[in-house]
Design a protein around this motif. Structure first.
Motif, short mmCIF file in Angstrom:
data_model
loop_
_atom_site.label_atom_id
_atom_site.label_comp_id
_atom_site.label_asym_id
_atom_site.label_seq_id
_atom_site.Cartn_x
_atom_site.Cartn_y
_atom_site.Cartn_z
N SER A 1 0.70 -1.12 -0.01
CA SER A 1 -0.03 -0.18 -0.17
C SER A 1 0.98 1.16 0.10
O SER A 1 2.20 1.20 0.37
N VAL A 2 0.11 2.28 -0.27
CA VAL A 2 1.05 3.65 -0.45
C VAL A 2 0.08 4.68 0.43
O VAL A 2 -1.11 4.65 -0.36
N GLU A 3 0.42 5.15 1.38
CA GLU A 3 -0.36 6.05 2.44
C GLU A 3 -0.08 7.46 1.73
O GLU A 3 1.12 7.83 1.84
N VAL A 4 -1.02 8.08 1.70
CA VAL A 4 -1.06 9.43 0.85
C VAL A 4 -1.67 10.32 2.14
O VAL A 4 -2.70 10.57 2.27
N THR A 5 -0.86 11.39 2.33
CA THR A 5 -1.06 12.46 3.59
C THR A 5 -0.57 13.71 3.09
O THR A 5 0.51 13.82 2.33
N GLY A 6 -1.05 14.72 3.49
CA GLY A 6 -0.55 16.11 2.93
C GLY A 6 -1.31 16.80 1.94
O GLY A 6 -2.04 15.94 1.42
N ALA A 7 -0.82 17.91 1.44
CA ALA A 7 -1.43 18.65 0.34
C ALA A 7 -0.48 18.26 -0.78
O ALA A 7 0.61 17.99 -1.01
N GLY A 8 -1.31 18.27 -1.98
CA GLY A 8 -0.66 17.85 -3.38
C GLY A 8 -1.75 17.80 -4.43
O GLY A 8 -2.87 18.17 -4.45
N ARG A 9 -1.17 17.39 -5.65
CA ARG A 9 -2.22 17.09 -6.84
C ARG A 9 -2.09 15.66 -7.16
O ARG A 9 -0.95 14.90 -7.11
N TRP A 10 -3.27 15.21 -7.33
CA TRP A 10 -3.38 13.61 -7.90
C TRP A 10 -3.32 13.80 -9.54
O TRP A 10 -3.99 14.59 -9.98
N VAL A 11 -2.72 13.06 -10.05
CA VAL A 11 -2.49 12.91 -11.40
C VAL A 11 -2.94 11.54 -11.89
O VAL A 11 -2.14 10.54 -11.57
#
Length: 132
Positions: free
Chosen positions: A19-29
């Motif tokens: 799995s890859v946990e995504v936290t914080g602000a950013g852009r999904w592409v």
């Protein structure tokens, strides 16, 4: 590199992330399917004949697509991979490991009937964190 991405690998030397946990602000592409050929000036798409050339080409094309959105391989968090023949998995896995190094995305690989003479197609999703 963390930057809001935490990769969970079990075992730690696995060539993919569970799995890859995504936290914080950013852009999904979200990317369109990537194949291992090249667009020609006349609008046609030319695929190399060999599986190995297509596998190398698909990762080169992915690198170009990532660069176009100011992303890099470490930003790819998930990838669906379609192989015409699962027997090509070892060749795919070798090039994939070279491309992603120690930041592999969570992935699924399936055998599928692909367009024309394609042997591989990738559908990646990336998360590009805001600059710190």
């Amino acid at each position: 590199m963390n930057n809001g991405l935490k990769r969970n690998r079990n075992p730690e030397n696995a060539p993919y992330s569970d799995s890859v946990e995504v936290t914080g602000a950013g852009r999904w592409v979200h990317f369109a399917g990537q194949m291992g050929g090249q667009w020609k000036e006349d609008g046609s798409y030319e695929l190399p004949e060999s599986v190995e050339q297509q596998i190398s080409g698909v990762f080169a094309n992915l690198g170009t697509a990532l660069a176009a959105v100011s992303a890099e391989p470490a930003h790819v968090v998930s990838m669906t991979v379609y192989l015409r023949d699962i027997i090509d998995f070892p060749a795919y896995s070798r090039v994939r490991t070279e491309f992603f190094g120690d930041t592999p995305p969570a992935s699924i690989v399936v055998q599928a009937l692909l367009k024309d003479e394609a042997h591989i197609e990738l559908v990646p999703i990336a998360f590009v964190p805001e600059a710190e």
